[in-house]
Design a protein around this motif. Sequence first.
Motif, PDB file in Angstrom:
ATOM      1  N   VAL A  81       0.863  -1.181   0.000  1.00  0.00           N
ATOM      2  CA  VAL A  81       0.000   0.000   0.000  1.00  0.00           C
ATOM      3  C   VAL A  81       0.897   1.227   0.000  1.00  0.00           C
ATOM      4  O   VAL A  81       1.980   1.220   0.597  1.00  0.00           O
ATOM      5  N   ILE A 103      -2.223  -1.913  -3.798  1.00  0.00           N
ATOM      6  CA  ILE A 103      -3.630  -1.567  -3.623  1.00  0.00           C
ATOM      7  C   ILE A 103      -3.850  -0.099  -3.992  1.00  0.00           C
ATOM      8  O   ILE A 103      -3.127   0.778  -3.526  1.00  0.00           O
ATOM      9  N   MET A 108     -10.259   2.336  -3.991  1.00  0.00           N
ATOM     10  CA  MET A 108     -10.873   1.707  -2.826  1.00  0.00           C
ATOM     11  C   MET A 108     -11.761   2.703  -2.074  1.00  0.00           C
ATOM     12  O   MET A 108     -12.843   2.361  -1.597  1.00  0.00           O
ATOM     13  N   LYS A 225      -8.842  -2.161   4.447  1.00  0.00           N
ATOM     14  CA  LYS A 225      -8.462  -3.140   3.423  1.00  0.00           C
ATOM     15  C   LYS A 225      -7.157  -3.841   3.790  1.00  0.00           C
ATOM     16  O   LYS A 225      -6.992  -5.035   3.527  1.00  0.00           O
ATOM     17  N   SER A 226      -6.231  -3.104   4.393  1.00  0.00           N
ATOM     18  CA  SER A 226      -4.977  -3.721   4.838  1.00  0.00           C
ATOM     19  C   SER A 226      -5.252  -4.816   5.857  1.00  0.00           C
ATOM     20  O   SER A 226      -4.657  -5.900   5.811  1.00  0.00           O
ATOM     21  N   PHE A 241      -6.385 -10.452  -6.462  1.00  0.00           N
ATOM     22  CA  PHE A 241      -6.345  -8.997  -6.451  1.00  0.00           C
ATOM     23  C   PHE A 241      -6.887  -8.404  -7.747  1.00  0.00           C
ATOM     24  O   PHE A 241      -7.249  -7.230  -7.788  1.00  0.00           O
ATOM     25  N   TYR A 245     -10.894  -4.850  -7.960  1.00  0.00           N
ATOM     26  CA  TYR A 245     -11.178  -3.581  -8.634  1.00  0.00           C
ATOM     27  C   TYR A 245     -12.375  -3.699  -9.558  1.00  0.00           C
ATOM     28  O   TYR A 245     -12.720  -2.790 -10.249  1.00  0.00           O
TER      29      TYR A 245
END
Length: 245
Positions: A81, A103, A108, A225-226, A241, A245
Amino acid sequence: MKKFFTVIGGMGSLATESYVHLLNEKTPTKKDQDYLDYILVNHSTVPDRTAHILDHSKPSFLPPLAEDIKQQSLLKPEFMVIICNTAHYYYKELQAVTDIPIIHMPHMAISMIGKKYPKAKRVGLIATKGTIADHVYENEIKDAGYEYSLGDQSVQDEVESLIYDDIKIKGAVNAPKFHHILQTMHDKFDCDVIVLGCTELSLAQEKAPDHPYEVIDSQEVIVDKSIEFGEKIRRGEKIDFNKIY
């Protein structure tokens, strides 16, 4: 260390400190070993992102961030991130230097509007001049189908003053200024939800949350999200991943 992620931060350091604080605070824990495994890169000497975006003759932040990502990729984190919204100006170029998923914080953040505020129609964006100029958030908001406002020059001046004069220079959050910005975006520009498109604004939200306005805090979203992804990889779950999106 295995099953960890990397945080590319230091832009600025107080905002990165806020991310780490929120990450540790929001992670469900009962003992030391319940906290997530991650590596923090606090690269505070990365050139100013906004200065470069507005004038490409100024030093670019792409080479040092690309070098950070290459270095971290050798350690094989599960994902990375970047704790700076404006740095996502070079997201595609940074992702191109590694196979490790990075990310996308602006994406997000905007994806959370419909989940958190399903009745929202008009979205306000407050951010650095660089983030406004690179249209990363603006494009995400338009693609999501919302009306939006960027405020006016008076709002932008106040936002810049809060970010640079108060937080980056003085190391302090001016709560009345932050609240006035939110009030102006809500009252004058009819915004149902206001996106905090700068991690210094996320710090302001952390330190001065006592206001009545609906906000999407990009840093809080990337913290959540982490934690979500970090706990999944710890359990050995496979994350696609490409589908987030």
